[in-house]
Write an enzyme that holds these catalytic residues in place. Sequence first.
Site, PDB file in Angstrom:
ATOM      1  N   LYS A  22       0.795  -1.217  -0.028  1.00  0.00           N
ATOM      2  CA  LYS A  22       0.008   0.083  -0.168  1.00  0.00           C
ATOM      3  C   LYS A  22       1.102   1.191  -0.066  1.00  0.00           C
ATOM      4  CE  LYS A  22      -1.631   1.803   4.254  1.00  0.00           C
ATOM      5  NZ  LYS A  22      -1.446   2.918   4.326  1.00  0.00           N
ATOM      6  N   ASN A  23       2.066   1.213   0.788  1.00  0.00           N
ATOM      7  CA  ASN A  23       2.696   2.388   1.112  1.00  0.00           C
ATOM      8  C   ASN A  23       3.782   2.749   0.146  1.00  0.00           C
ATOM      9  OD1 ASN A  23       1.228   2.894   3.116  1.00  0.00           O
ATOM     10  ND2 ASN A  23       3.038   2.550   4.608  1.00  0.00           N
ATOM     11  N   CYS A 124      -4.604  12.584  12.364  1.00  0.00           N
ATOM     12  CA  CYS A 124      -5.421  11.233  12.381  1.00  0.00           C
ATOM     13  C   CYS A 124      -5.439  10.622  13.789  1.00  0.00           C
ATOM     14  CB  CYS A 124      -4.879  10.364  11.253  1.00  0.00           C
ATOM     15  SG  CYS A 124      -3.332   9.561  11.671  1.00  0.00           S
ATOM     16  N   ARG A 129       0.395  14.557  12.584  1.00  0.00           N
ATOM     17  CA  ARG A 129       0.815  14.689  11.072  1.00  0.00           C
ATOM     18  C   ARG A 129       0.828  15.560  10.435  1.00  0.00           C
ATOM     19  NH1 ARG A 129      -0.772   8.994   9.892  1.00  0.00           N
ATOM     20  NH2 ARG A 129       0.746   9.097   8.215  1.00  0.00           N
ATOM     21  N   LEU A 133       7.111  19.732   6.502  1.00  0.00           N
ATOM     22  CA  LEU A 133       8.387  19.328   5.762  1.00  0.00           C
ATOM     23  C   LEU A 133       8.036  19.231   4.273  1.00  0.00           C
ATOM     24  CD1 LEU A 133       9.743  16.770   8.233  1.00  0.00           C
ATOM     25  CD2 LEU A 133      10.401  19.043   7.968  1.00  0.00           C
ATOM     26  N   ASP A 313       5.321   0.984  11.812  1.00  0.00           N
ATOM     27  CA  ASP A 313       4.124   0.270  11.283  1.00  0.00           C
ATOM     28  C   ASP A 313       3.985  -1.189  11.778  1.00  0.00           C
ATOM     29  OD1 ASP A 313       3.813   1.771   7.978  1.00  0.00           O
ATOM     30  OD2 ASP A 313       3.407   2.453   9.979  1.00  0.00           O
TER      31      ASP A 313
HETATM   32  C1  EPZ Z   1       4.444   7.105   6.014  1.00  0.00           C
HETATM   33  O1  EPZ Z   1       3.514   8.219   6.518  1.00  0.00           O
HETATM   34  C2  EPZ Z   1       3.538   5.787   5.914  1.00  0.00           C
HETATM   35  N1  EPZ Z   1       2.032   6.314   5.134  1.00  0.00           N
HETATM   36  C3  EPZ Z   1       2.926   5.428   7.421  1.00  0.00           C
HETATM   37  O2  EPZ Z   1       2.107   4.341   7.445  1.00  0.00           O
HETATM   38  C4  EPZ Z   1       4.037   5.292   8.279  1.00  0.00           C
HETATM   39  O3  EPZ Z   1       3.681   5.152   9.534  1.00  0.00           O
HETATM   40  C5  EPZ Z   1       4.987   6.558   8.259  1.00  0.00           C
HETATM   41  O4  EPZ Z   1       5.627   6.892   6.743  1.00  0.00           O
HETATM   42  C6  EPZ Z   1       6.694   6.152   8.650  1.00  0.00           C
HETATM   43  O5  EPZ Z   1       7.035   5.179   8.490  1.00  0.00           O
HETATM   44  C7  EPZ Z   1       2.506   6.012   3.782  1.00  0.00           C
HETATM   45  O6  EPZ Z   1       3.441   5.681   3.257  1.00  0.00           O
HETATM   46  C8  EPZ Z   1       0.973   6.281   2.973  1.00  0.00           C
HETATM   47  P1  EPZ Z   1       6.371  10.541   8.032  1.00  0.00           P
HETATM   48  P2  EPZ Z   1       4.225   9.705   6.676  1.00  0.00           P
HETATM   49  O7  EPZ Z   1       6.239  11.905   6.853  1.00  0.00           O
HETATM   50  O8  EPZ Z   1       4.764   9.769   5.156  1.00  0.00           O
HETATM   51  C9  EPZ Z   1       6.561  13.798  11.239  1.00  0.00           C
HETATM   52  C10 EPZ Z   1       0.529   3.193   7.691  1.00  0.00           C
HETATM   53  O9  EPZ Z   1      -0.142   2.520   8.804  1.00  0.00           O
HETATM   54  N2  EPZ Z   1       6.393  14.814  10.095  1.00  0.00           N
HETATM   55  O10 EPZ Z   1       7.559   9.728   7.607  1.00  0.00           O
HETATM   56  O11 EPZ Z   1       2.880  10.611   7.017  1.00  0.00           O
HETATM   57  C11 EPZ Z   1       5.473  13.081  11.515  1.00  0.00           C
HETATM   58  O12 EPZ Z   1       4.471  13.737  12.627  1.00  0.00           O
HETATM   59  C12 EPZ Z   1       1.049   4.428   7.800  1.00  0.00           C
HETATM   60  O13 EPZ Z   1       0.473   2.396   6.578  1.00  0.00           O
HETATM   61  C13 EPZ Z   1       6.473  16.168  10.355  1.00  0.00           C
HETATM   62  O14 EPZ Z   1       6.974  16.406  11.521  1.00  0.00           O
HETATM   63  O15 EPZ Z   1       5.144   9.594   7.758  1.00  0.00           O
HETATM   64  C14 EPZ Z   1       6.020  11.833  12.101  1.00  0.00           C
HETATM   65  O16 EPZ Z   1       6.399  12.020  13.671  1.00  0.00           O
HETATM   66  C15 EPZ Z   1       0.819   5.070   9.077  1.00  0.00           C
HETATM   67  N3  EPZ Z   1       6.441  17.050   9.205  1.00  0.00           N
HETATM   68  C16 EPZ Z   1       7.359  11.800  11.586  1.00  0.00           C
HETATM   69  O17 EPZ Z   1       7.624  12.974  10.860  1.00  0.00           O
HETATM   70  C17 EPZ Z   1       6.065  16.337   8.011  1.00  0.00           C
HETATM   71  O18 EPZ Z   1       5.838  17.557   7.062  1.00  0.00           O
HETATM   72  C18 EPZ Z   1       7.381  10.551  10.306  1.00  0.00           C
HETATM   73  O19 EPZ Z   1       6.366  10.846   9.365  1.00  0.00           O
HETATM   74  C19 EPZ Z   1       5.746  15.280   7.810  1.00  0.00           C
HETATM   75  C20 EPZ Z   1       6.038  14.134   8.885  1.00  0.00           C
END
Ligand code: EPZ
Length: 426
Positions: A22-23, A124, A129, A133, A313
């Site tokens: 999915k991701n 969420c 979220r 960045l 995850d």
């Molecule tokens: C991706 O989410 C995945 N989703 C998530 O999977 C996964 O948990 C996550 O990466 C971490 O591996 C998809 O790929 C569709 P991040 P994403 O940006 O991209 C902070 C599942 O269950 N952050 O790597 O949203 C954020 O709050 C889902 O399949 C900022 O601060 O995750 C988090 O603490 C859940 N500012 C950390 O970074 C931003 O602009 C990592 O988030 C973006 C993120």
Amino acid sequence: MEKLIITGGNRLEGTVPISGAKNAALPLMCTPLLTGEPVTLTNLPRLADITTLSDLLNHMGVGIMIAGANGSRMKGRSLTFDASNITDTVAPYDIVRKMRASILVLGPLVARVGEAIVSLPGGCAIGNRPIDLHLKALEALGANIDLEQGYVRASAPKGLRGGIIDFPIPSVGATENALMAAALAKGTTVINNPAREPEIVDLADCLRAMGAQIEGDGSDKITIEGVDHLHGATHAVMPDRVEAGSYAVAALMTKGNLLLEGARAHDMQAALDLISEIGGVVSEEKSGVRVKSNGHLNCFGLKTEPFPGFPTDMQAQFMALAAVVEGKSSIMEAIFENRFMHVPELCRLGADIAVSGSEAIITGVNQLKGAQVMATDLRASMCLVLAGLVAEGETHINRLYHLDRGYEHLEEKLRFVGAEVDRVPG
Ligand code: EPZ
């Protein structure tokens, strides 16, 4: 509303076909926005999130056709996406709030047509979220960013230009948006401290097949030489390492023996290393990864980290395992601020868990007992399924829409290997 009824106690043995990730599929489905030529994706999983993103792309004028024979239900789907005529650059709130990954249309739209108006995704169940960045990355490439009435408006009327993007923390989505945008930016882009997940490499592979010039994906520095245009391509979605990890835990918990068909060990090495440490037996075979356990399992400690560390995850799934392993295990959730929603539901099944801030201490119990429980988010749902597989009696899991976002053919795959599970109207 439908629910799952699981009767626990069966040992799982056999082969689980692992679906497309999915991701990986979600960012890959945004790449067609970068070109006027058809892009075909194969091994797409049949999941609610894929349907939601397809609806959004349709809304924007992207044609989506079934590509070739789609074979059996248990095989991935092949779809061809045609973005030769983008008619709308707005991603509306009612779609984005359902699926945060819609934010991934931002980078490709700005790069290709010079504008994108995307609803802020909002938080969420697992956390706030933010997308700061993503926005900083696009600004580094010359995009103007305005926030108005809950929407992000990104524009680059003269096109994007290469730049330096320094991520303070690795973000999967922000790296994906940056990669897609930089592919068409004029000049060189360097991304420092990008996310290194396998899904990033899968996206870069697809972009390279479309003519992008990208190096260093999977490492701590990615360099992109922008090109004037990208062409069509065909790309197979990588196997889902989180789905595979979830079934690996099922093998351990039921003292079973499962072949995770199509899984790639190097995508999930941190989880497999922990499984070996706990007492599971992991072996790589031609057709996938085998995980089995017929002996004593040891309690363990884990801390979630960006790849190649232990993936957030898979945290909830390993908590289900910790609930039935003798001794005290500890789990530290260091990526998201609220990813312990499965704890109260696990406790309804008899688990002994104490949470303090971002740490959970789980004291294994001899036997979980079936009960009515509620899914709260995607991976928490799978945690409850795993607990139900070993709980005494029946476990009823409600709010299945969470589960259907990320696990294709769950009941069929579990029944194939011996589980007693039924989906019934709620
Ligand atoms: C991706 O989410 C995945 N989703 C998530 O999977 C996964 O948990 C996550 O990466 C971490 O591996 C998809 O790929 C569709 P991040 P994403 O940006 O991209 C902070 C599942 O269950 N952050 O790597 O949203 C954020 O709050 C889902 O399949 C900022 O601060 O995750 C988090 O603490 C859940 N500012 C950390 O970074 C931003 O602009 C990592 O988030 C973006 C993120």
